[in-house]
Design an enzyme around this catalytic site. Structure first.
Site, PDB file in Angstrom:
ATOM      1  N   CYS A 195     -30.604 -16.921 -40.196  1.00  0.00           N
ATOM      2  CA  CYS A 195     -29.662 -16.179 -39.366  1.00  0.00           C
ATOM      3  C   CYS A 195     -30.122 -16.224 -37.923  1.00  0.00           C
ATOM      4  O   CYS A 195     -31.116 -16.849 -37.574  1.00  0.00           O
ATOM      5  CB  CYS A 195     -29.586 -14.714 -39.804  1.00  0.00           C
ATOM      6  SG  CYS A 195     -29.244 -14.461 -41.549  1.00  0.00           S
ATOM      7  N   SER A 224     -39.406 -30.552 -44.611  1.00  0.00           N
ATOM      8  CA  SER A 224     -40.014 -31.571 -43.761  1.00  0.00           C
ATOM      9  C   SER A 224     -41.528 -31.367 -43.717  1.00  0.00           C
ATOM     10  O   SER A 224     -42.030 -30.321 -44.126  1.00  0.00           O
ATOM     11  CB  SER A 224     -39.413 -31.506 -42.350  1.00  0.00           C
ATOM     12  OG  SER A 224     -39.877 -32.561 -41.544  1.00  0.00           O
TER      13      SER A 224
END
Length: 619
Positions: free
Chosen positions: A2, A359
């Site tokens: 968010c 990642s």
């Protein structure tokens, strides 16, 4: 995932909802799925939501049982299910399956310190304790999620981005002079101070406590990486299990998840582990037409081995010209890292298939993967090793590295090469300013290390990782409403890696020795032991063509002046380098990015203040 924001004002007993809504509107891409808000006397809090966990019920804010604790967060708590079970066993009742509700009940049960010590995640938290009239803001241990604030005697405001603060009528968007010096040296701005004079960052591992009535603020450190004298590491199987657990926890989502697969060792390990949990998981890679800098063939090899659904893209010259302005718009502050461009493209394409990506950020810092670390590693020559342990000095430099940017050799204490030396910064700024308080704290922590290599990696953990790599990953992903997660930044993994003996990281030119041993659990030797290339773009021709489209470097840089920078000297430096065949491409790109960011950011602030949502800001 968010965006969060809020404001406390001494002289405004009822914070106008349009004020909080306008702040939230600056971060719609961080949270395109909905809006939440909460108001109390002189307090307004808001958020934008990107739905990842409990899509139907996880709307913020979420409350404790007595509704006295109000919780907002940007990020994810990976061990929320374990904490939820612990709280339930102690009588707490949950209304949702959201990780944010764990924060509300956890704060009620354990307080802020107890909560922060228990959670594993990436987060920026805002928790309001109505009983005590205090707001707590906290940032994750390593700086994966951003959290900015402004504090004066009359008001306090916080946000997941800087623009939400700069549109407030009480905030001036003046550039901070020493921050420019750091940017011109590093291509990023480290520490608490942002590019703006009034705006600060909550640092990784910190929390703030703000008293809503007096606006008194306390800053506390809840986490620092515990450094120990390196000893024999844990058995490899135990550490491999920790890595598998971390990757597995970061695959939890109620939306599709994928992997950024560069072809390097760190991302290949994550992809191999993830593929066991999610057969045919989506993987994404970026290639370059120049073979000398293209690693995508290795990404394809790994994708074939793990049988992922692989998506491959090529970055070219036209992409550079198109993406530089788009990347600049996506940044809160300038970050002159060339890898922003292909990462932006990769995030854009990945979002067409998934909402979460994993990642390999942090792997090189933790396990010793950068080439410039070799100068700090122990050597087979025992006398050289003893000498360097005594003096904490890299083998190739007769200099003590006791500042971040003002060493006599233009490198940081990690060995990372600077864009400019002190004299160049004096030419550009008229002086060589720096943040003395930040520098002292930074060096004090480095001086708690036990060997030169540990010191070098800690330098990057304090600066390069949170203030370049993680900013790059977060901003480029969020520009496309994509959540990025970094499995290596699990606290136990970080602590194991940073406290490894130097020989286990680098020995006789062999980097990441210990991690390569771990990787054999998931990957074949042909992938593990190939030479690391790194993420380097063929920039020289692209930079020339960038200036050609404007007619000249002078025409380009006179479009807009940047406060405190001598633009005449800047143009001279750029032209000299162009005439010499571009030998300082990192500096030239950083200057281009700074200009693009400056023009774009001024325009964004102007548009926000002129929009219908901000008419009230004349209040």
């Amino acid at each position: 995932m968010c965006g969060i924001c809020g404001i406390i004002h001494k002289d405004i007993p009822l914070i106008p909802p349009p004020l909080v809504e306008a702040m939230s509107a600056t971060m719609v891409k961080r949270g395109p799925n909905g809006y939440g808000e909460y108001y109390d006397t002189n307090v307004g809090m808001g958020m934008r939501r990107l739905s990842i966990i409990d899509l139907k019920q996880g709307w913020q804010p979420l409350f404790s049982a007595d509704r006295q604790i109000v919780a907002f967060q940007n990020g994810e708590i990976y061990n929320y299910q374990t904490l939820q079970q612990e709280l339930q066993s102690n009588g707490y009742t949950f209304l949702t399956h959201s990780d944010t509700e764990v924060l509300a009940h956890g704060f009620a049960a354990w307080g802020i310190e107890g909560l922060l010590q228990r959670i594993d995640g990436m987060y920026a938290l805002a928790i309001y304790d109505q009983r005590q009239r205090k707001i707590y803001l906290a940032r994750d241990r390593f700086g994966e999620k951003p959290l900015f604030y402004v504090h004066t005697s009359d008001f306090f405001a916080y946000s997941s981005n800087t623009i939400a603060l700069n549109i407030l009528p009480w905030v001036e968007s003046n550039i901070h002079r020493s921050s420019l010096a750091y940017y011109l040296a590093l291509h990023y701005i480290p520490g608490e101070q942002t590019i703006f004079e009034q705006i600060k960052r909550v640092l990784p591992g910190e929390y703030l406590c703000i008293y809503c009535d007096s606006l008194q603020m306390q800053i506390s450190k809840y986490y620092t990486i515990p450094l120990r004298k390196p000893t024999k590491p844990l058995h490899a199987q135990q550490v491999a299990e920790r890595i598998e657990e971390s990757v597995t926890s970061r695959l939890i989502a109620d939306v599709p998840v994928g992997i950024f697969l560069s072809g390097g060792l760190d991302s290949s390990v994550i992809a191999a582990i993830a593929a066991k949990q999610h057969p045919q998981i989506d993987t994404f890679s970026m290639g370059f037409h120049a073979k000398a800098v293209d690693e995508s063939v290795y990404a394809q090899q790994v994708a074939t081995m793990i049988q992922s659904r692989h998506h491959h893209f090529y970055f070219d010259e036209q992409a550079f010209l198109e993406l530089v302005p788009q990347v600049a718009i996506a940044l809160d502050e300038p970050v002159g890292d060339q890898a922003l461009l292909p990462l932006y493209w990769l995030c854009r394409e990945a979002k067409k298939h998934v909402t979460v990506v994993l990642s390999g950020e942090g792997g090189d810092e933790i396990f010793g993967g950068y080439g410039y670390y070799e100068d700090f590693a122990e050597q087979p020559n025992v006398f050289e090793t003893i000498k360097r342990k005594l003096w904490r000095t890299p083998k190739n430099f007769s200099v003590n590295l006791n500042t971040l940017i003002n060493n006599s050799k233009p490198i940081t204490p990690s060995g990372f090469p600077l864009l400019t030396d002190q004299q160049t910064r004096i030419r550009l700024l008229g002086s060589n300013e720096f943040n003395e308080s930040f520098e002292m704290q930074f060096i004090d922590q480095l001086n708690c290390t036990y060997n030169p290599l540990q010191r070098a990696t800690m330098a990057d953990m304090r600066t390069w990782l949170p203030d370049d790599l993680l900013i790059k990953f977060d901003r480029m992903a969020m520009a496309h409403s994509l959540e990025g997660r970094a499995p290596y930044l699990q606290p136990e993994i970080v602590e194991i890696g940073l406290n490894l003996p130097s020989k286990e990281k680098i020995w006789n030119g062999n980097k990441k020795r210990y991690f390569k041993g771990l990787a054999s659990s998931w990957l074949p030797d042909t992938i593990i032991h190939r030479r690391k290339q790194g993420f380097i773009l063929p920039m020289r021709q692209w930079i020339c063509q960038w200036f050609e489209q404007y007619g000249s470097a002078k025409t380009y840089f006179t479009r807009s002046s940047i406060a405190d920078i001598n633009m005449t000297e800047l143009i001279t430096i750029v032209n000299d380098d162009l005439n010499n065949g571009i030998v300082r491409e990192r500096l030239l790109f950083a200057l281009i990015l700074l200009m693009e960011w400056h023009v774009a950011y001024k325009k964004r602030i102007s548009e926000q203040k002129m929009s219908k949502n901000c008419i009230f800001l004349t209040y």
